[in-house]
Every structure is written in structure tokens, then in C-alpha cells.
Design an enzyme around this catalytic site. Structure first.
Site, mmCIF file in Angstrom:
data_model
loop_
_atom_site.group_PDB
_atom_site.id
_atom_site.type_symbol
_atom_site.label_atom_id
_atom_site.label_comp_id
_atom_site.label_asym_id
_atom_site.label_seq_id
_atom_site.Cartn_x
_atom_site.Cartn_y
_atom_site.Cartn_z
ATOM 1 N N ALA A 1 23.157 17.214 111.289
ATOM 2 C CA ALA A 1 21.381 17.005 111.278
ATOM 3 C C ALA A 1 21.118 16.772 113.013
ATOM 4 C CB ALA A 1 21.114 15.802 110.543
ATOM 5 N N SER A 2 22.592 17.268 113.639
ATOM 6 C CA SER A 2 21.930 17.011 115.264
ATOM 7 C C SER A 2 20.584 15.735 115.787
ATOM 8 C CB SER A 2 20.932 18.334 115.892
ATOM 9 O OG SER A 2 21.484 19.317 115.434
ATOM 10 N N HIS A 3 19.702 15.700 115.899
ATOM 11 C CA HIS A 3 18.888 14.298 116.374
ATOM 12 C C HIS A 3 18.505 13.734 115.534
ATOM 13 C CE1 HIS A 3 16.197 17.898 115.553
ATOM 14 N NE2 HIS A 3 15.022 16.746 116.018
#
Length: 212
Positions: A103-105
Site C-alpha cells: 500500500a506504498s505510503h
């Protein structure tokens, strides 16, 4: 909380009610829909799966991998891996697609399925629409027991990724080494910690300060 469905992938918060959050039910539904789309192009499909270091990463990957196997997919399990490493692995394995579990950042309660085509790139808008419609209609079929997919674990993709960077024609290794850089790396408590320090050392950076 949230479940966000788009042509580029499925994002959501872990737990809660199916259809409103990224629950095991939703993971199975969208993974199976992606597998069905891939199998529409190649009945003997192969898909690479990798994940980041999130709390929910291991259980999410287990659900995704076993759903793919239940769809008759040959699964290449990359385990803990970076996003670009999975993208490269799709090409290296001549796979038909890939799933990156990250979910990246977003904060720790989030996770996501990012879907790749056979070029190791994010799927097209057209294919994304097919996945979403297939999932909504539950228009997929799991295979019988004698047709289950094959699981193959490959653990050296990140090492191969480092080699690819080092050997890339535009990477001036000797020039980088001559500068004697001192580098601080914040890997945000994830898989960058497994690849970036080693890459820097291969580039001759002797002092790598890792924040993790």
C-alpha cells in the site's frame, strides 16, 4: 474504513465487513478475477507475487497465493520484495502477470493488490475494467483438485535486481566509488532495507547509515 477499487488495483484497510474493507473475502474475489482475466489470455498462466513488510503482508500473500493456486495458476512466490523487483521478475520468469502486495505510503492498517501485465507494467484500463466486472459478478471458476496450480518459491530476485543495476550500461560504478559517498537511508520499515544498503555497498559506498 475503506475499500478503493480502481483499474490500477485494489486498496483498503484490513479487517471489517466484506465489500467495505480489504477482507479475506475481498482478497479472494479480486485475486480470482485477475487470475480469470489472465487465463483468458493463456490457459497455462504464470503469475509472480511479492509483498512489502507490512503487518498484514504475510497473511495477505498467503490468501493471494492460495487463491491463484486454486485457479490453476503457476505461482512464482518472490516473498519479501520491492515493487520494481517484482516488475523485473515478471519479465525474467516470462510470466503472464504479477501481483505486488503493498500500500506504498499509506498507514499500517492499509494494504493493496497492485496488478501487473506480462511486461511487468500496471495493467491497462481495459484489463482493469475486466477485473472489476469479473469480481463484481463472481464470474470465475476454481479448478478441481487434479488441476491445482504449482507453487515455486524464488528467493534471489533482489540479488538479481542489484546485479541488473550494477551491470546497467549507464551505471558508472567506478565514478560512484571514487566519490566515497556517505549515505543515510530511511527504508520506512520495509523491504527497501533488504536491497538498498546492499546495492550501495556494491556501488562502493562504505558508510551506509540505515534508518529503519
Amino acid at each position: 474504513m475503506a475499500l478503493i477499487k480502481s483499474i490500477s488495483g485494489i486498496r483498503g484497510t484490513i479487517g471489517g465487513k466484506p465489500g467495505e474493507n480489504l477482507t479475506p473475502v475481498d482478497l479472494v474475489k479480486y485475486t480470482a478475477a485477475f487470475a480469470a482475466m489472465i487465463k483468458g489470455k493463456n490457459k497455462t498462466a504464470k503469475i509472480v507475487v511479492g509483498r512489502d513488510g507490512r503487518i498484514s503482508g504475510a497473511i495477505t500473500q498467503s490468501i493471494v497465493v492460495n487463491t491463484l493456486l486454486s485457479m490453476g495458476i503457476h505461482v512464482i512466490d518472490a516473498g519479501l520484495s520491492t515493487t520494481p523487483t517484482v516488475e523485473l521478475a515478471v519479465k525474467w520468469e516470462s510470466a503472464d502477470g504479477g501481483i505486488i502486495i503493498t500500500a506504498s505510503h499509506n498507514p499500517k492498517e492499509w494494504n493493496a493488490l497492485k496488478l501487473l501485465n506480462s511486461d511487468g507494467e500496471f495493467i491497462s484500463a481495459e484489463d482493469g475494467e475486466i477485473v472489476l466486472k469479473t469480481a463484481d459478478a463472481a464470474d470465475f471458476m476454481f479448478v478441481p483438485v487434479d488441476k491445482l496450480g504449482v507453487l515455486e518459491e524464488v528467493k534471489d530476485f533482489m540479488s538479481r535486481h542489484i546485479d541488473a543495476v550494477i551491470n546497467y550500461p549507464l551505471t558508472e560504478v567506478e565514478l560512484i566509488r571514487s566519490r566515497k559517498f556517505r549515505v543515510v537511508v530511511d527504508t520506512i520499515n520495509s523491504t527497501g532495507a533488504l536491497i538498498i544498503p546492499e546495492l550501495l555497498k556494491r556501488l562502493g559506498v562504505e558508510e551506509v547509515i540505515l534508518l529503519n
